[in-house]
Design a protein around this motif. Structure first.
Motif, PDB file in Angstrom:
ATOM      1  N   ARG A   1       0.696  -6.691  -4.247  1.00  0.00           N
ATOM      2  CA  ARG A   1      -0.586  -6.593  -5.062  1.00  0.00           C
ATOM      3  C   ARG A   1      -1.022  -5.224  -5.182  1.00  0.00           C
ATOM      4  N   GLU A   2      -0.429  -4.380  -4.245  1.00  0.00           N
ATOM      5  CA  GLU A   2      -0.961  -2.974  -4.482  1.00  0.00           C
ATOM      6  C   GLU A   2      -0.077  -1.913  -5.217  1.00  0.00           C
TER       7      GLU A   2
ATOM      8  N   ASP B   1       4.450 -12.648   3.923  1.00  0.00           N
ATOM      9  CA  ASP B   1       3.135 -11.982   3.652  1.00  0.00           C
ATOM     10  C   ASP B   1       2.838 -10.652   3.419  1.00  0.00           C
TER      11      ASP B   1
ATOM     12  N   LEU C   1       0.055  -5.727 -12.434  1.00  0.00           N
ATOM     13  CA  LEU C   1      -1.144  -6.465 -12.141  1.00  0.00           C
ATOM     14  C   LEU C   1      -2.329  -5.448 -12.416  1.00  0.00           C
TER      15      LEU C   1
ATOM     16  N   LEU D   1     -10.327  -7.337 -14.314  1.00  0.00           N
ATOM     17  CA  LEU D   1     -10.657  -6.673 -13.124  1.00  0.00           C
ATOM     18  C   LEU D   1      -9.705  -5.643 -12.804  1.00  0.00           C
ATOM     19  N   ARG D   2     -10.354  -4.309 -12.271  1.00  0.00           N
ATOM     20  CA  ARG D   2      -9.328  -3.327 -12.085  1.00  0.00           C
ATOM     21  C   ARG D   2      -9.307  -3.036 -10.633  1.00  0.00           C
ATOM     22  N   ASP D   3      -9.944  -3.765  -9.768  1.00  0.00           N
ATOM     23  CA  ASP D   3     -10.343  -3.289  -8.377  1.00  0.00           C
ATOM     24  C   ASP D   3      -9.766  -4.594  -7.676  1.00  0.00           C
TER      25      ASP D   3
ATOM     26  N   ASN E   1      -5.284  -5.045 -11.438  1.00  0.00           N
ATOM     27  CA  ASN E   1      -6.248  -4.432 -10.291  1.00  0.00           C
ATOM     28  C   ASN E   1      -5.300  -3.997  -9.137  1.00  0.00           C
TER      29      ASN E   1
ATOM     30  N   GLU F   1      -5.130 -11.885 -11.796  1.00  0.00           N
ATOM     31  CA  GLU F   1      -4.884 -10.825 -12.984  1.00  0.00           C
ATOM     32  C   GLU F   1      -3.518 -11.053 -13.450  1.00  0.00           C
ATOM     33  N   LEU F   2      -2.743 -12.054 -13.058  1.00  0.00           N
ATOM     34  CA  LEU F   2      -1.234 -12.241 -13.624  1.00  0.00           C
ATOM     35  C   LEU F   2      -1.197 -13.214 -14.127  1.00  0.00           C
TER      36      LEU F   2
ATOM     37  N   ARG G   1      -8.290   6.651  10.198  1.00  0.00           N
ATOM     38  CA  ARG G   1      -7.499   7.358   9.193  1.00  0.00           C
ATOM     39  C   ARG G   1      -8.455   7.939   8.135  1.00  0.00           C
TER      40      ARG G   1
ATOM     41  N   ASP H   1      -9.880  -3.319   3.044  1.00  0.00           N
ATOM     42  CA  ASP H   1      -9.340  -2.338   2.103  1.00  0.00           C
ATOM     43  C   ASP H   1     -10.412  -2.346   0.843  1.00  0.00           C
TER      44      ASP H   1
ATOM     45  N   THR I   1      -4.827   2.139  -1.182  1.00  0.00           N
ATOM     46  CA  THR I   1      -4.629   1.921   0.311  1.00  0.00           C
ATOM     47  C   THR I   1      -3.939   2.916   1.073  1.00  0.00           C
ATOM     48  N   PRO I   2      -3.934   2.803   2.293  1.00  0.00           N
ATOM     49  CA  PRO I   2      -3.029   3.601   3.120  1.00  0.00           C
ATOM     50  C   PRO I   2      -1.584   3.584   2.727  1.00  0.00           C
TER      51      PRO I   2
ATOM     52  N   ARG J   1       1.601  -8.863  -0.098  1.00  0.00           N
ATOM     53  CA  ARG J   1       0.231  -7.726  -0.080  1.00  0.00           C
ATOM     54  C   ARG J   1       0.733  -6.663  -0.645  1.00  0.00           C
TER      55      ARG J   1
ATOM     56  N   ALA K   1       5.977 -21.507   6.902  1.00  0.00           N
ATOM     57  CA  ALA K   1       5.945 -21.629   8.319  1.00  0.00           C
ATOM     58  C   ALA K   1       4.359 -21.502   9.040  1.00  0.00           C
TER      59      ALA K   1
ATOM     60  N   GLN L   1       8.000 -15.184   8.014  1.00  0.00           N
ATOM     61  CA  GLN L   1       6.700 -15.559   7.237  1.00  0.00           C
ATOM     62  C   GLN L   1       5.786 -14.314   7.377  1.00  0.00           C
TER      63      GLN L   1
END
Lengths: 284, 479
Positions: A33-34, A26, A39, B421-423, A41, B360-361, B117, B86, A59-60, A30, B233, A22
């Motif tokens: 989404r990046e 997840d 998408l 939204l772009r962010d 955004n 956004e989708l 970083r 983030d 993001t990194p 994530r 789970a 799981q």
């Protein structure tokens, strides 16, 4: 990523293993989404909207994926190109500031050819954090990463089959600590060469096996780089090996001990095609 | 996938001389020009201003030179804390000075490393009181801890003189939420509650322009909405990074499983209706402009193990609202065994329907005109909504003089809400908070608003247990 991710793992406590899986799913969500270009955004959508001279923070993980993509672009002479000919070198990547800057507008990237592998790489690191060292994780069956084999086995059993005739088994492998990636054409599919814009001919499928670097035993904080991006590299090379000349594939493999590639050419006049294998000569 | 690509087309800049006046037939006939029309005028301008502002805000770090730098800390470095981090990393002028989390072995270490970083040098803390003692320079603290910690964390941070952004749900109890409002008032410090849709440009556009100014829906009579999730789970943790039992107890958790799955436990969280429903029920109230007058609900633990799931995995709610235009019934459901249709809010008026979600989708903003409603040409020309997606040519009757062209059924006009939204989803709400800290904006979700939302949402669990309709008094929402 509009595909199936699966985790196979061995642990005495099934619930513990399910929770780890799981956590992997997840993580994949994530990354989606990046990295999704659909998408508005996502990091990738913002990069694709950059005007000349404009920049955006990412993001990194997005930046790292782009850095790997850029390396593979250079290594393959542009045969692997996440910008599909719109000018990947026009994007300046600043890993310290995590900034992507477009020297010119109009660069459009699609990480579809590397994102699954990259996600699988991060998933494998996560499974190691959970001490699930005997695991296999794959994205869409085309990006497979194996860690240690299940107890009493020497490796994970994998097969290569003909995409045009899935019942035709081409090779059997037993692998551990490696990424195996596949790219192939079913009837009616086509791949365009980003260097020429022409449809690729003469290749039906390609596979690449990239050994995973030794696990860094140093005191590494949870999920911080550098990534052992074997699956991302395998994804990218496989795409490139669908279009590169056989000599180029041979020379890339010869220069990279441990790297193996298989290429299935388009069927000849008699309908048959034999699998070709490339690997660095074994050191005496 | 080809259809999806159209979404990403960049609209051409506005033509010299501005948009031409269009009549309805032009709009209907001008199929080839339709895609560009919707973004002319207002919405295009708003989108451009928004894009430019965020571009400047998130561009090269050099652009941050002229904003006042704020020293900030994060308490709670779990999944939500990482989402907020983030987003904050993309907001200029923030300097992370400290991160606090009781899971020092895992989450704390990871977030501190990510920040390093980025050339931040945050100090790492397990105990928030020690952090507040030592970090005297902090301007603001962002709190993303389990709900039952929100009140103590927020109150102590406010009393230490820090501005606070606290995730929703504001608190798992109304007493906790009240103490937060009181502390904000006493200290005069800002407190933003994390109902982030209130800063989302698409929701703001719908609220300000489509509902309040253009009144496109007419009178809203019913609402439905949902957040459905597939079976998952329980959350776990790598064995080697488990928190020692003594520390877990010190921070109010029985064991590692409860620590990871606190949302399901009474006294710690509020279950899916609070985790998920809270965001959307807040929008019902915001868009209707009034708090509910009553609530009835049915729910239960239908699927998961009661030993590890104390709250309801399935909840169905009906709220009553009395608005100046008349009564409203608003349905909401959340279940956690099947993700069908995901999440959305659907506002239904006598003149139109607004289907919206934060995503956004999926359901990223569609508005449908009732066939009997007045024409929306004016709002299309202003760019508030896109031109309709035409089902078929509708001018047949006019040409032939017939009363009706008999054909397959016609769907209502579908318009798009042309603001995206772009962010990252939480960035505008965080940006609003930091702008307010700098004295340049008003909070979009001050504690009084967060409290009203908590009153509405926490009552659902009460109504399930009571098995009857529970009434709200207007004074329930005020402190």
């Amino acid at each position: 990523m509009a595909t199936i991710f699966e985790v196979h793992t061995a642990h005495p406590d099934a619930q513990y293993a399910a929770q780890a899986a799981q956590a992997v799913f997840d993580l994949v969500d994530r990354l989606e989404r990046e990295l999704s270009r659909f998408l508005t955004n996502s990091d990738v959508a913002r990069i694709n909207g950059l005007a000349a001279g404009a920049s955006t923070r990412v993001t990194p993980t997005t930046l790292e994926c782009l850095v790997i993509a850029r390396h593979l672009y250079d290594l393959t002479g542009g045969a692997f190109d996440v910008s599909i000919g719109t000018g990947l070198p026009l994007l300046e990547l600043d890993p310290d500031g995590l900034v992507v800057r477009a020297r010119e507008g109009g660069v459009r990237i699609d990480l579809g050819g590397i994102g699954k592998g990259y996600a699988v790489d991060l998933a494998a690191e996560l499974l190691e954090e959970w001490d699930l060292g005997a695991s296999l994780v794959h994205g869409g069956f085309s990006s497979v990463l194996v860690l240690e084999p299940p107890p009493a086995l020497e490796g994970w059993a994998l097969t290569l089959s003909d995409p045009a005739a899935p019942a035709r088994l081409l090779a059997r492998l037993s692998a551990r600590q490696a990424a195996l990636s596949a790219s192939g054409l079913r009837k009616g599919d086509h791949i365009r060469d980003p260097r020429t814009g022409e449809a690729v001919r003469g290749r039906r499928a390609a596979w690449t096996l990239v050994p995973r670097p030794e696990t860094a035993k140093a005191d590494r904080a949870p999920r911080e780089g550098p990534r052992m991006a074997a699956a991302a590299v395998a994804d990218a090379l496989t795409t490139a090996f669908m279009l590169l000349g056989l000599e180029e594939i041979e020379s890339i493999c010869a220069a990279s001990p441990g790297l193996e590639a298989w290429v299935l050419p388009e069927a000849g006049a008699d309908g048959s095609a034999d699998l070709m294998h490339f690997a660095a000569p074994v050191e005496p | 996938m080809a259809g999806e690509e159209d979404k990403n087309k960049v609209m051409p800049p506005i033509a010299a001389g501005g948009p031409r006046k269009l009549d309805r037939r032009d709009v209907l006939k001008g199929l080839s020009t339709v895609p560009a029309l919707g973004l002319f005028g207002y919405a295009w301008q708003q989108q451009r201003q928004y894009d430019q502002a965020t571009l400047q805000a998130t561009a090269a770090p050099a652009a941050a030179g002229d904003v006042q730098e704020l020293n900030i800390a994060l308490i709670g470095a779990g999944a939500q804390g990482q989402v907020l981090t983030d987003a904050m990393l993309r907001i200029p002028g923030l300097r992370f000075r400290a991160v606090c989390d009781v899971w020092t072995e895992y989450n704390l270490r990871r977030v501190v490393n990510i920040l390093r970083r980025f050339k931040h040098e945050p100090n790492a803390y397990e105990d928030y009181r020690e952090m507040l003692d030592k970090e005297k320079e902090l301007d603001a603290v962002v709190i993303a801890t389990p709900d039952f910690w929100h009140a103590p964390h927020t109150v102590e941070c406010l009393k230490a003189g820090k501005h606070v952004y606290c995730e929703k749900e504001m608190s798992n109890t109304l007493e906790g939420a009240r103490s937060m409002v009181a502390a904000a008032r006493e200290t005069g410090k800002l407190l933003q509650i994390g109902h982030q849709r209130r800063s989302n440009p698409r929701y703001l556009h719908c609220y300000e322009k489509l509902l309040n100014e253009a009144k496109l829906l007419g009178r809203i009579v019913t609402i439905n909405g949902q957040w459905n999730r597939a079976v998952a789970a329980d959350l776990g943790a790598p064995d080697r990074y488990a928190i020692p039992e003594e520390r877990l107890k010190q921070y109010g958790f029985k064991n590692m499983h409860q620590f990871r799955n606190w949302r399901w436990y009474k006294g710690l969280g509020g279950g899916p209706i609070v985790d998920l429903g809270s965001h959307q029920i807040d929008i019902y109230t915001w868009f209707l402009g009034t708090n509910p007058s009553a609530v009835m609900a049915s729910g239960g633990l239908l699927y998961y193990d009661p030993a590890t799931h104390e709250w309801y995995d399935t909840v169905m709610v009906v709220y009553d609202y009395q608005t100046p235009q008349g009564p409203v019934k608003a349905y909401y459901q959340t279940q956690t065994t099947n993700g069908s249709q995901g999440y959305f809010e659907n506002f239904m008026g006598d003149q139109g329907t607004l289907l919206i979600s934060e995503s956004e989708l999926n359901y990223a903003g569609k508005i449908y005109r009732d066939p009997n409603a007045p024409a929306w040409d004016e709002w299309i020309q202003k760019g508030y909504i896109s031109a309709p997606k035409l089902q078929e040519l509708q001018s047949q009757e006019e040409k032939s003089g017939a009363i009706a062209d008999v054909r397959e059924s016609v769907s209502p006009d579908e318009h798009t809400v042309p603001v995206v939204l772009r962010d990252p989803y939480h960035q505008p709400h965080l940006q609003n908070f930091f702008d307010a800290v700098r004295g340049k904006a008003k909070l979009n979700c001050p504690p009084e608003v967060g409290y009203e939302s908590a009153v509405s949402v926490l009552k659902v669990n009460e109504a399930i247990d009571a098995k009857s309709i529970l009434a709200f008094k207007p004074e329930d929402f005020h402190i």
